[in-house]
Design a protein around this motif. Structure first.
Motif, mmCIF file in Angstrom:
data_model
loop_
_atom_site.group_PDB
_atom_site.id
_atom_site.type_symbol
_atom_site.label_atom_id
_atom_site.label_comp_id
_atom_site.label_asym_id
_atom_site.label_seq_id
_atom_site.Cartn_x
_atom_site.Cartn_y
_atom_site.Cartn_z
ATOM 1 N N ALA A 10 3.093 5.273 -2.246
ATOM 2 C CA ALA A 10 3.725 4.066 -2.785
ATOM 3 C C ALA A 10 3.550 2.896 -1.825
ATOM 4 N N GLY A 11 3.718 3.147 -0.537
ATOM 5 C CA GLY A 11 3.537 2.102 0.472
ATOM 6 C C GLY A 11 2.108 1.588 0.518
ATOM 7 N N LEU A 12 1.136 2.489 0.410
ATOM 8 C CA LEU A 12 -0.270 2.080 0.396
ATOM 9 C C LEU A 12 -0.610 1.259 -0.837
ATOM 10 N N LYS A 13 -0.072 1.683 -1.979
ATOM 11 C CA LYS A 13 -0.303 0.909 -3.204
ATOM 12 C C LYS A 13 0.260 -0.493 -3.068
ATOM 13 N N GLU A 14 1.436 -0.583 -2.462
ATOM 14 C CA GLU A 14 2.062 -1.891 -2.267
ATOM 15 C C GLU A 14 1.225 -2.759 -1.317
ATOM 16 N N MET A 15 0.692 -2.141 -0.275
ATOM 17 C CA MET A 15 -0.101 -2.885 0.712
ATOM 18 C C MET A 15 -1.453 -3.328 0.138
ATOM 19 N N PHE A 16 -2.109 -2.435 -0.608
ATOM 20 C CA PHE A 16 -3.475 -2.701 -1.040
ATOM 21 C C PHE A 16 -3.600 -2.973 -2.540
ATOM 22 N N GLY A 17 -2.474 -2.966 -3.213
ATOM 23 C CA GLY A 17 -2.372 -3.318 -4.621
ATOM 24 C C GLY A 17 -3.266 -2.632 -5.520
#
Length: 109
Positions: free
Chosen positions: A102-109
């Protein structure tokens, strides 16, 4: 003809130290690793003490036991080393994987 590099004593000790570190991180005793590799305790001890050259067969077995690449055992820090650390974290805290994704998705969209 290309010269084939042989490992110096310093290289052999560095390899042995990585193997010791992997064993300690895994929580196993030398005897247990020897059993998993299907070698004698003396053979495994010689590998950890750099008293013998590491055969390809034993290198392969160590990779299987510790779930790392041969590159990591022979040469040190590689991307596989980081992935081994990630796998270790996921094993210790299985629920954290969802948070990381979830954090990676938020960072890299």
């Amino acid at each position: 003809m290309k010269e084939i590099k042989t490992f110096s004593n310093e290289d052999r000790y560095a390899i042995a130290n990585r193997i010791v570190m992997l064993r300690k991180e895994s929580g196993y005793k030398s005897k247990e690793i020897a059993q998993q590799m299907d070698v004698s305790a003396t053979t495994y001890s010689d590998i950890e003490c750099a008293n013998t050259k590491l055969s390809l067969d034993n290198l392969y077995k160590l990779c299987q036991v510790f779930d790392v690449s041969a590159d990591y055992i022979v040469f040190g820090e590689t991307e596989d080393a980081y992935m081994a650390e990630v796998r270790k974290i996921f094993k210790q805290r299985p629920g954290i994987a969802k948070k990381i994704v979830a954090g990676l998705k938020e960072m890299f969209g």
